[in-house]
Write an enzyme that holds these catalytic residues in place. Sequence first.
Site, short mmCIF file in Angstrom:
data_model
loop_
_atom_site.label_atom_id
_atom_site.label_comp_id
_atom_site.label_asym_id
_atom_site.label_seq_id
_atom_site.Cartn_x
_atom_site.Cartn_y
_atom_site.Cartn_z
N LYS A 254 15.23 -24.48 -35.89
CA LYS A 254 14.89 -25.90 -35.78
C LYS A 254 15.07 -26.31 -34.33
O LYS A 254 16.17 -26.22 -33.78
CB LYS A 254 15.79 -26.75 -36.68
CG LYS A 254 15.45 -28.23 -36.64
CD LYS A 254 16.31 -29.00 -37.62
CE LYS A 254 15.81 -30.42 -37.88
NZ LYS A 254 15.57 -31.22 -36.72
N ARG A 259 7.73 -33.79 -32.95
CA ARG A 259 6.76 -33.32 -33.93
C ARG A 259 5.36 -33.68 -33.42
O ARG A 259 5.12 -34.82 -33.03
CB ARG A 259 7.03 -34.05 -35.26
CG ARG A 259 6.14 -33.66 -36.42
CD ARG A 259 6.69 -32.43 -37.08
NE ARG A 259 6.04 -32.08 -38.32
CZ ARG A 259 6.59 -32.25 -39.53
NH1 ARG A 259 7.77 -32.82 -39.65
NH2 ARG A 259 5.96 -31.84 -40.61
N ARG A 274 4.42 -38.17 -34.73
CA ARG A 274 4.79 -38.45 -36.11
C ARG A 274 4.51 -39.90 -36.47
O ARG A 274 4.38 -40.26 -37.62
CB ARG A 274 6.27 -38.11 -36.20
CG ARG A 274 6.94 -38.40 -37.44
CD ARG A 274 8.20 -37.57 -37.43
NE ARG A 274 9.20 -38.20 -38.23
CZ ARG A 274 10.40 -37.66 -38.43
NH1 ARG A 274 10.73 -36.52 -37.88
NH2 ARG A 274 11.26 -38.26 -39.19
N GLU A 304 6.02 -28.26 -33.28
CA GLU A 304 7.08 -28.96 -32.55
C GLU A 304 6.83 -28.70 -31.06
O GLU A 304 6.65 -27.54 -30.67
CB GLU A 304 8.44 -28.41 -32.99
CG GLU A 304 9.62 -29.15 -32.43
CD GLU A 304 9.98 -30.44 -33.19
OE1 GLU A 304 9.21 -30.86 -34.09
OE2 GLU A 304 11.00 -31.04 -32.86
N PHE A 345 4.19 -24.31 -36.62
CA PHE A 345 4.85 -23.74 -37.80
C PHE A 345 4.05 -23.93 -39.09
O PHE A 345 4.44 -23.48 -40.15
CB PHE A 345 6.28 -24.28 -37.96
CG PHE A 345 6.37 -25.79 -37.97
CD1 PHE A 345 6.08 -26.52 -39.10
CD2 PHE A 345 6.75 -26.46 -36.81
CE1 PHE A 345 6.17 -27.90 -39.10
CE2 PHE A 345 6.84 -27.84 -36.80
CZ PHE A 345 6.55 -28.57 -37.95
N ARG A 420 9.58 -36.37 -48.77
CA ARG A 420 10.74 -35.50 -48.66
C ARG A 420 10.92 -34.84 -50.01
O ARG A 420 11.77 -35.23 -50.79
CB ARG A 420 11.98 -36.31 -48.32
CG ARG A 420 12.04 -36.70 -46.89
CD ARG A 420 13.29 -37.46 -46.57
NE ARG A 420 13.06 -38.27 -45.40
CZ ARG A 420 13.23 -37.84 -44.16
NH1 ARG A 420 13.67 -36.63 -43.93
NH2 ARG A 420 12.99 -38.63 -43.15
P1 AMP Z 1 14.68 -34.53 -38.79
O1 AMP Z 1 13.92 -35.22 -37.67
O2 AMP Z 1 16.14 -34.34 -38.48
O3 AMP Z 1 14.39 -35.10 -40.14
O4 AMP Z 1 14.13 -33.01 -38.86
C1 AMP Z 1 12.81 -32.71 -39.12
C2 AMP Z 1 12.08 -32.48 -37.81
O5 AMP Z 1 12.48 -31.27 -37.21
C3 AMP Z 1 10.60 -32.29 -38.00
O6 AMP Z 1 9.94 -33.53 -38.12
C4 AMP Z 1 10.20 -31.57 -36.72
O7 AMP Z 1 9.90 -32.53 -35.72
C5 AMP Z 1 11.48 -30.86 -36.30
N1 AMP Z 1 11.38 -29.38 -36.31
C6 AMP Z 1 11.92 -28.58 -35.39
N2 AMP Z 1 11.68 -27.30 -35.65
C7 AMP Z 1 10.96 -27.26 -36.80
C8 AMP Z 1 10.42 -26.20 -37.60
N3 AMP Z 1 10.58 -24.92 -37.28
N4 AMP Z 1 9.75 -26.55 -38.72
C9 AMP Z 1 9.60 -27.86 -39.07
N5 AMP Z 1 10.08 -28.88 -38.35
C10 AMP Z 1 10.76 -28.60 -37.22
#
Ligand code: AMP
Length: 557
Positions: A254, A259, A274, A304, A345, A420
Amino acid sequence: MKYSELAEKYQELESTQKTLEKTDILAELFKEGGEDLEYLVLLARGRIYPEWNEVEIGLSSSMMQDIIAEATGYTEKEVEELWRDEGDLGLAAEELAKNKKQQKLMSTTLTVEKVIQRLRKVAEMSKEGSSQSVSQDKKKKEIADLISSSEPLEARYITRTVLSHLRIGIGEGTIRDALAEAFFEGENKDKIQRAYDFTNDFTEVAQACTKGIEEVEELKLELFRPVNSMLAKKVDTIEEGFDSVGKPAVIDYKYDGMRAQIHIKDREVKIFTRRLEDVTEQFPDVVEKVEEHIDAENCILDTEIVGFNPEDGSMIEFQKLSKRIKRKYDIQKQVNEIPVEVRPFDLIYLNEPILEEEYSERLEKLDRIVDEEERELRLVDREVTDEEEKVQEMQQKSLSEGHEGIMMKKLDAEYKPGNRVGYMVKLKPVMETLDLAIVAAKWSEGERAGWLGRLFLGCYNKETGEYEQVGKMATGLTEEQLEEITERLKPLIEKEDGRKVWVQPDIIVEVEYEEIQQSPTYNSGYALRFPRLKSFRDDKEEADSKEKIESLYEDQK
Ligand code: AMP
């Protein structure tokens, strides 16, 4: 339909807090809508264009104050005073329209169509080449004209629509349910939701609803029209992750980036955040890399974008990268200072929508079209495994390389825009941060006077479409941050009272905190202990929901 009829409905909607009643009122409105249905589904949420369309009216509340003065014949000071008393510029406009000092000679009846077309005309003015001040003056004149030919109640809602804050508590879900009730006796909500997820456009969905559920099912994803990104649930352990996504699963690093949904249509590239914002111009380097290294005529990649330090190649945090999202000038300088790498991804369109195919199939296709280049465009680091130890190893490696943790993804899942659903989960070791909107602020005193130092944070209540406060953040802001925040908040001010100001909830910040407590002080019922600013989330449009806060609170126990 006359705009006055809509204004009455707005008033009815405003007078009840109950979602079911709101749904009934809207369903009734949609049934009677006829040709105006496409406008009504937008206006019901205070919008003049569908979600995917970024064009905005772009008038601040202080400009609106001048406009109301001009339209009603009162002074700007009088408008301001009433605004302060009423706490809402829409109510102030209504009050003044009741006692207009200048009457229009010819008054015409406003229709829903006329109002929305007029507002669209104003929104389009920002795009025309004319200089900023000329177009602002033209815009003001148009709106003043509209307000002066409106009835008092109409003036209330036109004002609020111009300011994109209708205050009637209608969320996306209510529109969806009302369409289901109006056209399918309350059935087919999931199909309507799905059509909306794909199109981001209630006008199309509503029109399809009038023709039958088959038409709704026909609505498809289209290139150059961004679709909501699939979101990730959070899990605390690897075991919990496997429970959610099954075994074996795809495990990705991650990254702490932005995004980006990258569309290629007949080899032309567009990049969306996003928030569905088009940032193609800000990222010419990404366009170039995609052109060079993606072998497809037509596709949509989910990626990303991660920034790195050009000097030593180390990753840089999102906060720094986010500068590039807003920058509209000196772009090449930014490209050199903050170079980025693109990490795809997922693939959701390849010559046709493929969201409904299994992830494993989409990945196979993705692998085929990506020609990996050292650094600038590479697939995410990924493994497929069913072993906890293997996942743990990746988790540790990812963290030691400075990334955020890992994602675990379900191999046989479809792509669900915006949901989600648990097809994709994130495992991060730290207390999850919250993305909250700044809803109010306070002018500082003493040395820091002139700055908006104390920031009140709000979460989004999906049921009502309103923001509710969860705490205030005072310490830990650097002078640079205070200055930036103050400059950005000033044009958003809606109301002032002493040192406190209320602002449009347009700025989203990522906040760290010690814990969530229940609290009667804030209207959400929760308060964050020791909130600290982590970053500006300019890539997000909406703050985290109250539901999320509730569930994090429950998790803490
Ligand atoms: P969060 O913003 O904490 O809800 O985490 C989700 C976000 O992680 C996604 O919207 C992406 O922007 C980011 N992200 C980073 N690496 C990845 C990955 N390998 N696959 C999907 N999302 C990723």
